[in-house]
Motif scaffolding. Structure first.
Motif, PDB file in Angstrom:
ATOM      1  N   GLU A 192       0.828  -1.198   0.000  1.00 17.67           N
ATOM      2  CA  GLU A 192       0.000   0.000   0.000  1.00 17.67           C
ATOM      3  C   GLU A 192       0.871   1.260   0.000  1.00 17.67           C
ATOM      4  O   GLU A 192       0.523   2.268  -0.619  1.00 17.67           O
ATOM      5  CB  GLU A 192      -0.928   0.003   1.219  1.00 17.67           C
ATOM      6  N   ASP A 196       0.755   4.235  -2.659  1.00 23.13           N
ATOM      7  CA  ASP A 196       0.610   5.620  -2.206  1.00 23.13           C
ATOM      8  C   ASP A 196       1.594   6.539  -2.933  1.00 23.13           C
ATOM      9  O   ASP A 196       1.254   7.657  -3.327  1.00 23.13           O
ATOM     10  CB  ASP A 196       0.850   5.719  -0.702  1.00 23.13           C
ATOM     11  N   PRO A 364      -5.892   7.696   2.721  1.00 31.48           N
ATOM     12  CA  PRO A 364      -6.174   6.571   1.815  1.00 31.48           C
ATOM     13  C   PRO A 364      -6.997   7.005   0.628  1.00 31.48           C
ATOM     14  O   PRO A 364      -7.871   7.845   0.737  1.00 31.48           O
ATOM     15  CB  PRO A 364      -6.952   5.583   2.705  1.00 31.48           C
ATOM     16  N   SER A 370      -6.902  -0.192  -5.146  1.00 32.53           N
ATOM     17  CA  SER A 370      -6.037  -1.161  -4.482  1.00 32.53           C
ATOM     18  C   SER A 370      -5.536  -2.168  -5.504  1.00 32.53           C
ATOM     19  O   SER A 370      -6.158  -2.368  -6.545  1.00 32.53           O
ATOM     20  CB  SER A 370      -6.807  -1.897  -3.384  1.00 32.53           C
TER      21      SER A 370
END
Length: 375
Positions: A192, A196, A364, A370
């Motif tokens: 993640e 990002d 987020p 994702s």
């Protein structure tokens, strides 16, 4: 037909579950030298470090160190063999006289000593190259290194020098490219945090498009997520056409490129490119670094696959390994351009962000971005 004793039957020195060909080459060579010490001249430039077995290396060192016996005297008694044994035994405690005699009987033809020596040197080249590839893979995957790219590139330089040295030792021959089937590339794993960084690049490039023309060193292949790569193409296309760049115009470009789907709505895309932090070059370098380290692991895996295939000759190993290293060449060139002093990336500063430096990951993004949704 007389039975030729195998030293393994009488001695467990350096016994392996399944001995490789070099094991027998070492035995045959030592048997030749113990039987006819004058054959030592045929083994150049073999040295003890070329041997895979420590015991065999110690025996070879003793043979090279001690003066050769008179051939006539050597044919009549074992005095020189005893001297060799006494010289080698302190460095190889398990060595015994029966092993030396077994080696002599195991050697098919002492006059083939030069061929045995070449086999030993070839296997040493294989092991050296494999060890360098394993170190490269370990370094490229080590998250604790302060400057991983410099370490990785230094190791690829080392491999290049090893290949140059081996090329001087082993002559080329027809069919020099290895026929080894390479394993499929392992898909790059995306954390993640990695995603990002890609999102932040897209947002900061949208906010500061004037920096994008300086980032030709970053390509779509460097991204982990195909959607992010496609959006980077959209942003750079707008910039290179001299168009106005903001979240709305990026949305329009994405629409023309067919990026909007049932799972990626206009609102989601606008949110993705509307949270800048730092500078595009800062995040771009991190993405490029990750791509370079991943490619280095692939290169290391290819070289290891070549060295694991015993069918490959030294020159085939050299040719295949050089081609593997060449695959890292373009990434290395782009990294050099990205980190040149005139393009040093701006740090993430409070002035640039309008708030204190980020201590944790940025807010987020929509769940649809994702890695499980877009692969």
């Amino acid at each position: 037909m007389p039975h030729i004793p195998d030293p393994d039957e009488d001695d467990d020195l350096d016994r392996a579950p399944t001995p490789k060909p070099v094991h027998y080459a070492e035995q045959a060579l030592l048997g030749a030298l113990l039987l006819e010490p004058a054959r030592l001249a045929d083994t150049e430039p073999l040295i003890a470090q070329h041997f895979n077995s420590h015991t065999h290396a110690m025996l070879f060192t003793a043979i090279r160190t001690l003066p050769p016996p008179d051939p006539a005297d050597h044919a009549k008694d074992t005095a020189w063999l005893n001297t060799v044994l006494n010289h080698a035994r302190p460095h190889a405690p398990g060595l015994n006289a029966s092993y030396l005699h077994a080696l002599i009987q195991f050697c098919p033809h002492p006059k083939h000593a030069a061929a045995y020596a070449r086999m030993i040197r070839a296997d040493k080249a294989r092991r050296v190259l494999c060890a360098h590839a394993e170190r490269l893979a370990s370094t490229a995957s080590d998250p604790g290194l302060p400057n991983p790219v410099a370490s990785v590139l230094g190791m690829t330089d080392d491999i290049g020098r090893v290949l140059d040295s081996l090329a001087e030792q082993f002559a080329p021959h027809p069919g020099s490219f290895p026929r080894t089937a390479l394993p499929p590339e392992v898909p790059r794993q995306a954390s993640e945090e990695d995603l990002d960084e890609e999102r932040l690049l897209l947002a900061t490039a949208t906010a500061y498009p004037a920096e994008v023309p300086h980032m030709r060193w970053l390509t779509e292949a460097d991204f982990l997520l195909p959607l992010h790569a496609a959006l980077w193409q959209a942003i750079t296309a707008l910039v290179h056409r001299g168009g106005m760049v903001d979240p709305v115009t990026v949305l329009g470009e994405a629409q023309h490129r067919g990026l909007l789907t049932g799972t990626l709505t206009p609102k989601d895309l606008m949110a993705l490119v509307s949270t800048p932090a730092g500078s595009p070059e800062y995040w771009g370098e991190k993405i490029l670094q990750r791509a370079l380290l991943a490619r280095a692991q692939t290169v290391a895996a290819r070289i290891t696959t070549y060295t694991d295939d015993l069918a490959n000759t030294p020159h085939q190993l050299i040719t295949g390994s050089r081609r593997a290293l060449a695959d890292l060449g373009s990434l290395r060139t782009r990294w050099t351009r990205a980190t040149a002093p005139q393009h040093a990336p701006a740090e993430v500063t409070p002035a640039r962000r309008g708030q204190p430096p980020r201590a944790t990951s940025p807010p987020p993004q929509p769940a649809l971005l994702s890695p499980r949704t877009h692969r």
